[in-house]
Design an enzyme around this catalytic site. Structure first.
Site, short mmCIF file in Angstrom:
data_model
loop_
_atom_site.label_atom_id
_atom_site.label_comp_id
_atom_site.label_asym_id
_atom_site.label_seq_id
_atom_site.Cartn_x
_atom_site.Cartn_y
_atom_site.Cartn_z
CB CYS A 73 -0.90 0.00 1.23
SG CYS A 73 -1.86 1.51 1.48
CB CYS A 183 -3.00 3.72 -5.40
SG CYS A 183 -4.18 2.75 -4.43
#
Length: 259
Positions: A73, A183
């Site tokens: 992440c 992302c």
């Protein structure tokens, strides 16, 4: 180090990274831990994100006797890696937006970073740009809505194409030739993104680079039974569970920090 590779994300985005790791290390056990109760991370305060992630990851890394932790992440990686390395003795790998290869690849020297608002505004991200893309014009595009669209897509739900087009329109108008997917959710819908932006924009993400780093740190391949376990902090729907089964998962658990 004999335990599973623990891959962590706020939602299903980290599967894009885990897929790359499995190409490099196909014989390992994997636990995919995702904190979907607090999705999307880009909307959390820094302290909320740090406290929750560190507690969740450290607890389950110890519970599983994990061999390595991959924080798949970008938003979390900008904040939690130093604290995790203080609390755990196993290797910790994070994801870094692919700014450096994007700057090297761009012919126009005009690149974009598509990420969550949290990642876009971090000093860490600006430092990467200053270090590796000083000779480029860098456009920053922050969105949390695209995270949710990616979640819906993987869960086999109809996604809002008008919303997707609204997110991508400024990117298409920017005249960049390389877009960094900052992302880990975004590679899950890379085909849709690429279709909208066209052949003139190359998409880059960090999945392969992370996988190579994990392979380097785990000096030898495991001889495990290749079990794939999914752990999540909020119940998941049948569509997402079916998608995870398609990925090869066979063990599913709703977890908390203290399980």
């Amino acid at each position: 180090m004999s335990g599973p590779i623990l891959v962590f994300d706020s939602g299903i985005g980290g599967l894009s990274v885990m897929n790359e790791i499995r190409k490099q290390l196909p014989l390992h056990d994997y636990c995919y831990l995702f904190d979907n109760a607090r999705l999307p991370y880009g909307n959390l305060s820094e302290q909320e994100l740090i406290t929750g992630c560190v507690a969740l990851i450290t607890h389950h890394a110890r519970r599983l006797n994990a061999s390595i932790v991959v924080v798949a992440c970008n938003t979390a990686s900008t904040l939690v890696l130093p604290l995790l390395r203080q609390q755990l003795t196993i290797p910790i790998v994070g994801v870094v937006p692919a700014i450096k290869p994007a700057a090297m690849l761009s012919k126009k020297k005009h690149i974009g970073l598509l990420a969550t608002p949290g990642t876009v505004k971090r000093d860490y991200t600006q430092a990467l740009i200053n270090q590796f893309a000083g000779n480029c014009k860098v456009e920053l595009f922050g969105t949390s809505d695209l995270v949710l669209l990616a979640e819906q897509y993987v869960a086999q739900q109809q996604i809002d194409m008008d919303k997707l087009n609204e997110i991508l329109a400024p990117i298409a108008a920017s005249n960049i030739d390389v877009l960094v997917l900052g992302c880990t959710h975004f590679p899950m819908i890379a085909t849709e993104i690429s279709h909208y932006l066209g052949e003139g924009v190359t998409l880059l993400d960090s999945g392969e680079a992370v996988a190579k780093r994990v392979r380097f740190l785990l000096s030898k391949e495991s001889n495990s039974n290749k079990q794939l376990q999914a752990c999540y902090t909020k119940d998941i729907g049948q569509g997402l569970k079916a998608a995870l089964v398609d990925y090869g998962f066979s063990d599913f658990s709703l977890v908390t920090i203290t399980d």
